[in-house]
Design an enzyme around this catalytic site. Sequence first.
Site, PDB file in Angstrom:
ATOM      1  N   GLY A 149      76.013 -33.681  56.400  1.00  0.00           N
ATOM      2  CA  GLY A 149      76.745 -34.936  56.626  1.00  0.00           C
ATOM      3  C   GLY A 149      77.168 -35.671  55.380  1.00  0.00           C
ATOM      4  N   HIS A 178      70.706 -43.280  45.896  1.00  0.00           N
ATOM      5  CA  HIS A 178      71.582 -44.457  45.876  1.00  0.00           C
ATOM      6  C   HIS A 178      70.830 -45.743  46.211  1.00  0.00           C
ATOM      7  CE1 HIS A 178      75.548 -41.929  46.307  1.00  0.00           C
ATOM      8  NE2 HIS A 178      75.016 -41.874  45.097  1.00  0.00           N
ATOM      9  N   SER A 197      80.559 -35.872  52.551  1.00  0.00           N
ATOM     10  CA  SER A 197      81.896 -35.364  52.245  1.00  0.00           C
ATOM     11  C   SER A 197      81.950 -34.742  50.855  1.00  0.00           C
ATOM     12  CB  SER A 197      82.915 -36.504  52.347  1.00  0.00           C
ATOM     13  OG  SER A 197      82.612 -37.518  51.403  1.00  0.00           O
ATOM     14  N   TYR A 242      75.874 -57.035  53.350  1.00  0.00           N
ATOM     15  CA  TYR A 242      74.640 -56.236  53.400  1.00  0.00           C
ATOM     16  C   TYR A 242      73.755 -56.670  54.563  1.00  0.00           C
ATOM     17  CZ  TYR A 242      75.591 -53.233  49.519  1.00  0.00           C
ATOM     18  OH  TYR A 242      76.146 -52.250  48.751  1.00  0.00           O
TER      19      TYR A 242
HETATM   20  P1  OAD Z   1      81.212 -40.026  53.685  1.00  0.00           P
HETATM   21  O1  OAD Z   1      81.648 -41.082  54.653  1.00  0.00           O
HETATM   22  O2  OAD Z   1      82.040 -39.791  52.487  1.00  0.00           O
HETATM   23  O3  OAD Z   1      81.093 -38.634  54.436  1.00  0.00           O
HETATM   24  C1  OAD Z   1      80.417 -38.551  55.664  1.00  0.00           C
HETATM   25  C2  OAD Z   1      80.389 -37.095  56.081  1.00  0.00           C
HETATM   26  O4  OAD Z   1      79.647 -37.028  57.279  1.00  0.00           O
HETATM   27  C3  OAD Z   1      81.772 -36.498  56.368  1.00  0.00           C
HETATM   28  O5  OAD Z   1      81.882 -35.223  55.774  1.00  0.00           O
HETATM   29  C4  OAD Z   1      81.779 -36.408  57.898  1.00  0.00           C
HETATM   30  O6  OAD Z   1      82.567 -35.309  58.381  1.00  0.00           O
HETATM   31  C5  OAD Z   1      80.324 -36.186  58.191  1.00  0.00           C
HETATM   32  N1  OAD Z   1      79.895 -36.541  59.545  1.00  0.00           N
HETATM   33  C6  OAD Z   1      80.388 -37.477  60.384  1.00  0.00           C
HETATM   34  N2  OAD Z   1      79.677 -37.501  61.526  1.00  0.00           N
HETATM   35  C7  OAD Z   1      78.725 -36.542  61.407  1.00  0.00           C
HETATM   36  C8  OAD Z   1      77.660 -36.091  62.243  1.00  0.00           C
HETATM   37  N3  OAD Z   1      77.442 -36.622  63.455  1.00  0.00           N
HETATM   38  N4  OAD Z   1      76.865 -35.088  61.783  1.00  0.00           N
HETATM   39  C9  OAD Z   1      77.062 -34.536  60.553  1.00  0.00           C
HETATM   40  N5  OAD Z   1      78.038 -34.937  59.727  1.00  0.00           N
HETATM   41  C10 OAD Z   1      78.860 -35.928  60.143  1.00  0.00           C
HETATM   42  O7  OAD Z   1      79.691 -40.363  53.310  1.00  0.00           O
HETATM   43  P2  OAD Z   1      78.810 -39.801  52.092  1.00  0.00           P
HETATM   44  O8  OAD Z   1      79.245 -38.435  51.717  1.00  0.00           O
HETATM   45  O9  OAD Z   1      77.398 -40.044  52.430  1.00  0.00           O
HETATM   46  O10 OAD Z   1      77.809 -44.455  47.897  1.00  0.00           O
HETATM   47  O11 OAD Z   1      79.249 -40.812  50.970  1.00  0.00           O
HETATM   48  C11 OAD Z   1      78.668 -40.730  49.717  1.00  0.00           C
HETATM   49  C12 OAD Z   1      78.579 -42.094  49.090  1.00  0.00           C
HETATM   50  O12 OAD Z   1      79.848 -42.768  49.170  1.00  0.00           O
HETATM   51  C13 OAD Z   1      77.640 -43.052  49.793  1.00  0.00           C
HETATM   52  O13 OAD Z   1      76.300 -42.850  49.430  1.00  0.00           O
HETATM   53  C14 OAD Z   1      78.132 -44.392  49.307  1.00  0.00           C
HETATM   54  C15 OAD Z   1      79.608 -44.174  49.515  1.00  0.00           C
HETATM   55  O14 OAD Z   1      80.456 -44.947  48.733  1.00  0.00           O
HETATM   56  C16 OAD Z   1      77.490 -45.603  47.318  1.00  0.00           C
HETATM   57  O15 OAD Z   1      77.494 -46.651  47.915  1.00  0.00           O
HETATM   58  C17 OAD Z   1      77.141 -45.442  45.873  1.00  0.00           C
END
Ligand code: OAD
Length: 253
Positions: free
Chosen positions: A189, A119, A191, A67
């Site tokens: 942004g 989160h 997934s 962290y």
């Molecule tokens: P992910 O890493 O799962 O997804 C990131 C998303 O951002 C993907 O769909 C990418 O295509 C997109 N992306 C990448 N670059 C980008 C850009 N420049 N502009 C726009 N989009 C872009 O991350 P999250 O969906 O945030 O949880 O993940 C959700 C949770 O999973 C997080 O909060 C964390 C993780 O485990 C916890 O820690 C509880």
Amino acid sequence: MGDTYRMFLDMVSGSRYIVAFTGAGVSAESGIPTFRDKGGLWERFRPEELASVEGFMRDPVKVWRWYIWRMRTIYSSEPNYAHLALALLERKGRLRSIITQNIDGLHTKAGSRRVIEIHGSIWRVRCARCAYRSEIKEVPNESELPPTCPECGYMLRPDVVWFGEPLDNMKWSMAVKEATRSDLFMVIGTSGAVYPAAELPYIARNSGSRIIVIDPNPTAFDDIADLRIWSRASEFFRGIWRDLESLPPLDPA
Ligand code: OAD
């Protein structure tokens, strides 16, 4: 992109209660790695070791070091056009809140006021045993890990949600309420791999909200998007910045 910009502006202008739902992708162009993209955090690290209560109990120093490493990256990063555009839309009375899965605090740093961090935040700690909670402004001292609770002396942990943990009840109900009230829900942004957060776009849609998805890659929400913008978030908002600045402020109803 011309048509997309026009459609986006039409949808924004025609809405009275816009809510944004953001994930790691919104901060990617600020230099903060996402989780599931190529080279993302979960390709390099094991979530069960670093983002779970079991992992923390097994090796709190290792979890804290991870962290602290992330805090340093976040500390030196700045909001990008996507964060700034959402703050601008809030100042204009158009965007009512941001629900974010990010723990980096960049929406607040960009000037957004109504941010629901479902989160948690890397800039907060809480006691792993008692009810103590506090903000932190500086990265904890690496030679004294784990930091300890000033009230009961037990270990402090980052005030973030780990795998297997429930979300904070109050934040979750606020998020559901905002999704339900919205008439335009912008998904930026994320997934859509993590629940219950990933339910929010469906909750918004089932309550009659229109959905915009901004992401350069496929997401779980592509099928329900009324407007799908295949672009990096900060690139898209940089291109449309002038138009957003010229939008007249909306009087609260
Ligand atoms: P992910 O890493 O799962 O997804 C990131 C998303 O951002 C993907 O769909 C990418 O295509 C997109 N992306 C990448 N670059 C980008 C850009 N420049 N502009 C726009 N989009 C872009 O991350 P999250 O969906 O945030 O949880 O993940 C959700 C949770 O999973 C997080 O909060 C964390 C993780 O485990 C916890 O820690 C509880």
